[in-house]
Write a protein that holds these residues in place. Structure first.
Motif, PDB file in Angstrom:
ATOM      1  N   ARG A 159       0.837  -1.187   0.000  1.00 26.64           N
ATOM      2  CA  ARG A 159       0.000   0.000   0.000  1.00 26.64           C
ATOM      3  C   ARG A 159       0.889   1.260   0.000  1.00 26.64           C
ATOM      4  O   ARG A 159       0.619   2.224  -0.714  1.00 26.64           O
ATOM      5  CB  ARG A 159      -0.902  -0.029   1.237  1.00 26.64           C
ATOM      6  N   GLY A 160       1.952   1.221   0.793  1.00 27.22           N
ATOM      7  CA  GLY A 160       2.871   2.353   0.866  1.00 27.22           C
ATOM      8  C   GLY A 160       3.474   2.666  -0.492  1.00 27.22           C
ATOM      9  O   GLY A 160       3.525   3.822  -0.922  1.00 27.22           O
ATOM     10  N   VAL A 161       3.914   1.608  -1.188  1.00 26.50           N
ATOM     11  CA  VAL A 161       4.530   1.796  -2.505  1.00 26.50           C
ATOM     12  C   VAL A 161       3.513   2.364  -3.492  1.00 26.50           C
ATOM     13  O   VAL A 161       3.806   3.265  -4.275  1.00 26.50           O
ATOM     14  CB  VAL A 161       5.112   0.453  -3.027  1.00 26.50           C
ATOM     15  N   GLU A 162       2.288   1.845  -3.422  1.00 26.19           N
ATOM     16  CA  GLU A 162       1.262   2.275  -4.376  1.00 26.19           C
ATOM     17  C   GLU A 162       0.823   3.723  -4.144  1.00 26.19           C
ATOM     18  O   GLU A 162       0.539   4.456  -5.084  1.00 26.19           O
ATOM     19  CB  GLU A 162       0.051   1.347  -4.291  1.00 26.19           C
TER      20      GLU A 162
ATOM     21  N   ARG B 138      -0.096   3.807   8.272  1.00 23.93           N
ATOM     22  CA  ARG B 138      -0.810   2.540   8.036  1.00 23.93           C
ATOM     23  C   ARG B 138      -2.319   2.759   7.970  1.00 23.93           C
ATOM     24  O   ARG B 138      -2.861   3.687   8.567  1.00 23.93           O
ATOM     25  CB  ARG B 138      -0.432   1.516   9.104  1.00 23.93           C
ATOM     26  N   GLU B 139      -2.950   1.841   7.254  1.00 26.27           N
ATOM     27  CA  GLU B 139      -4.374   1.952   6.972  1.00 26.27           C
ATOM     28  C   GLU B 139      -5.183   1.981   8.271  1.00 26.27           C
ATOM     29  O   GLU B 139      -4.890   1.271   9.221  1.00 26.27           O
ATOM     30  CB  GLU B 139      -4.821   0.760   6.128  1.00 26.27           C
TER      31      GLU B 139
ATOM     32  N   ASP C  71      -1.013  10.888  16.703  1.00 25.91           N
ATOM     33  CA  ASP C  71      -0.515  10.524  18.029  1.00 25.91           C
ATOM     34  C   ASP C  71      -0.061   9.067  18.073  1.00 25.91           C
ATOM     35  O   ASP C  71       0.822   8.708  18.843  1.00 25.91           O
ATOM     36  CB  ASP C  71      -1.621  10.718  19.083  1.00 25.91           C
ATOM     37  N   ASP C  72      -0.704   8.230  17.229  1.00 23.54           N
ATOM     38  CA  ASP C  72      -0.407   6.798  17.266  1.00 23.54           C
ATOM     39  C   ASP C  72       0.736   6.417  16.339  1.00 23.54           C
ATOM     40  O   ASP C  72       1.085   5.241  16.225  1.00 23.54           O
ATOM     41  CB  ASP C  72      -1.654   5.992  16.835  1.00 23.54           C
ATOM     42  N   VAL C  73       1.265   7.389  15.616  1.00 23.20           N
ATOM     43  CA  VAL C  73       2.307   7.053  14.652  1.00 23.20           C
ATOM     44  C   VAL C  73       3.646   6.916  15.367  1.00 23.20           C
ATOM     45  O   VAL C  73       4.083   7.835  16.063  1.00 23.20           O
ATOM     46  CB  VAL C  73       2.376   8.115  13.537  1.00 23.20           C
TER      47      VAL C  73
ATOM     48  N   TYR D  80       2.024  10.852   5.423  1.00 23.56           N
ATOM     49  CA  TYR D  80       0.742  11.029   4.735  1.00 23.56           C
ATOM     50  C   TYR D  80      -0.328  10.089   5.281  1.00 23.56           C
ATOM     51  O   TYR D  80      -0.138   8.875   5.341  1.00 23.56           O
ATOM     52  CB  TYR D  80       0.954  10.753   3.243  1.00 23.56           C
ATOM     53  N   MET D  81      -1.465  10.660   5.725  1.00 28.14           N
ATOM     54  CA  MET D  81      -2.583   9.827   6.167  1.00 28.14           C
ATOM     55  C   MET D  81      -3.671   9.846   5.102  1.00 28.14           C
ATOM     56  O   MET D  81      -4.115   8.826   4.618  1.00 28.14           O
ATOM     57  CB  MET D  81      -3.115  10.351   7.496  1.00 28.14           C
TER      58      MET D  81
END
Ligand SMILES: [Zn+2]
Length: 510
Positions: A359-362, A426-427, A433-435, A475-476
């Motif tokens: 997903r990150g790559v895409e 992540r999805e 805060d959770d990153v 990026y979210m």
């Protein structure tokens, strides 16, 4: 051609006869060989003295590939592959030359029709290549990409497959010995001038009768509603021929056409920003391996050019495998024990891409566009980057996500050229805060934790490229992102690099 780093220097393989052999890049164990010896060999094997074709095979970059040295009990062998001249879709020929330990006598073998008797143009070509390396004083077999400093262009399309090329990148030259390679024919279909105006109906007011195409040209008033797309020569109306014939790769994003090129990396001006402090005594096989990593500035630039598609590029994977790259830099620098395990951990036998990584790559290209057009208000240009190897420490490397030209930095005292590192959160995450890698200060501003491997990664990229800043973009979604500019910290980088170097020379390079 994928092999484990450890396998390069010393792997024990069982060859057909059951004799144990060692595979390496160590050319020093092959006896000395001259061009004259090769001529003598050709004459002895076939009575034939015409070796011009074989010589040509040697001179073609990449024609001979996957070359390795194999040491058996009674002989030193050099194995290689070579492309077929005609049937490119069939697998390449396998060939081998060997020198007996007892009396240095040469023999050869090839999978082509002529090669079973020990003589074919391929075998002679390989012998010429070995003679050349010997005469240039090489102690190791160079990597496929860095192998030839011999420039020669007429056979460029030769390779695993013939890639489509844009017409203006095709140079037509005469494939003839002794022909002048400075003279060539090149398409002059397009003459790129950096800025084109867009023609409107009004431009043709003075013409009578009006040319037919004027009926489809927008009027000045309509121009505002026309959508534009980027091309190599600037923004052109959607549907214009140039928009697809001269389209930019999605990795480029050009908002300002006064800057369409990025300076060569690493910047020469930043040559003294770090030192190589670690000194060790290397064994012969380590030295051979180490020598094969060294690059000149010219080759470093070529590597960048050829690896620009990054993970799609086989060369990129191969060159990365032998080096400690920025993404591994923090893992190594923060490690305090169990270094033996770290070696295999860094190069797992099997590469598994998790759904999150995929997903990150895409999403990365889209996130980069959001960075440029939303976070930076369209005030930056983005350029793709290949693998950057700094000739001063060729055992390290980095592949930044993008290179950035920042118009706003021009106004301030900063260098307008920098880097971009994109991380897709992540999805399902809803708050920064959770990153893991972000921290919030008392003004509720997020920044990158200095203890995180991503901070090491960015500092490594800046150290090796010589640039001063990198925008770290987390990026979210299109409305939620964190963008922080990280400046180069020479003391941090030097400290981390010393630790990485110790690991590299004591554990990785063996
Ligand atoms: Zn052959």
């Amino acid at each position: 051609m994928i092999f484990n780093l450890r396998a390069v220097s010393l792997v024990v393989v069982i060859i057909n006869s059951g004799v144990v052999a060692e595979e390496s890049q160590d050319l020093s164990i092959f006896p000395s060989l001259t061009f004259d010896d090769v001529g003598q060999y050709a004459k002895k094997m076939s009575g034939c003295t015409s070796t011009a074709k074989a010589y040509k095979f040697m001179a073609e970059p990449g024609y001979l590939h996957e070359i390795k040295v194999i040491r058996a009990n009674d002989a030193v062998k050099i194995a290689s592959k070579c492309f077929r001249s005609m049937k490119k879709n069939e697998p390449p020929h396998s060939l081998e030359v060997s020198s007996s330990m007892a009396n240095n006598s040469l023999s050869g073998r090839c999978s082509c029709v002529a090669g079973s008797g020990g003589y074919c143009h391929h075998v002679i070509g390989l012998l010429y290549y070995l003679a050349l390396l010997k005469q240039l004083g090489h102690r190791t077999l160079p990597d496929d990409l860095t192998c030839t400093s011999m420039k020669q262009r007429w056979s460029v399309p030769r390779g695993k497959k013939i890639e489509a090329k844009q017409i203006q990148n095709v140079l037509v030259k005469k494939p003839q010995l002794g022909a002048s390679f400075n003279k060539y024919i090149k398409s002059n279909l397009y003459s790129p001038s950096p800025i084109y105006g867009t023609m409107t109906k009004e431009h043709f007011n003075s013409l009578q009768p009006k040319p037919l195409f004027v009926t489809i040209v927008p009027s000045e008033q309509d121009l505002r509603s026309v959508s534009f797309v980027p091309s190599k020569f600037g923004n052109v109306p959607k549907g214009c021929l140039i928009s697809y014939q001269q389209k930019m790769s999605a990795d480029y994003l050009v908002n300002d056409f006064t800057c369409t090129a990025f300076p060569d990396l690493p910047l020469e001006s930043a040559n003294d920003r770090f030192q190589n402090n670690v000194s060790v005594c290397l064994e012969a096989n380590q030295q051979a391996l180490f020598d094969s990593l060294s690059v000149t500035s010219e080759i470093s630039l070529r590597v960048q050019e050829e690896t620009i598609t990054q993970s799609l590029s086989e060369t990129w994977r191969l060159l990365r495998k032998k080096r400690i790259t920025a993404s591994k830099f923090g893992t190594v620098a923060r490690r305090v024990s169990n270094f033996e395990n770290l070696v295999s951990q860094l190069n797992p036998a099997r590469f598994v891409q998790t759904p999150a990584m995929k997903r990150g790559v895409e999403l990365e290209p889209h996130a980069a566009t959001v960075y440029a057009n939303v976070a930076k208000n369209g005030r930056v240009n983005l350029f793709p980057s290949g693998l950057i190897i700094n000739p001063k420490c060729p055992w390290l490397g980095c592949s930044p996500d993008r290179k950035v030209y920042d118009l706003d930095a021009l106004g301030s005292d900063q260098n307008p050229f920098g880097l971009l590192e994109v991380k897709v959160v992540r999805e399902g995450a809803t708050s920064f805060d959770d990153v893991r890698y972000l921290t919030k200060d008392n003004t509720n501003q997020y920044s990158l934790k200095k203890s995180d491997i991503y901070y090491y990664q960015v500092q490594c990229q800046l150290g090796l490229t010589g640039l001063d800043w990198c925008d770290f973009f987390s990026y979210m979604n299109d409305d939620m992102f964190v963008c922080t500019r990280i400046l180069f910290d020479p003391i941090f980088f030097q400290g981390a690099k010393d630790k990485v170097d110790i690991f590299f020379f004591n554990y990785y390079l063996s």
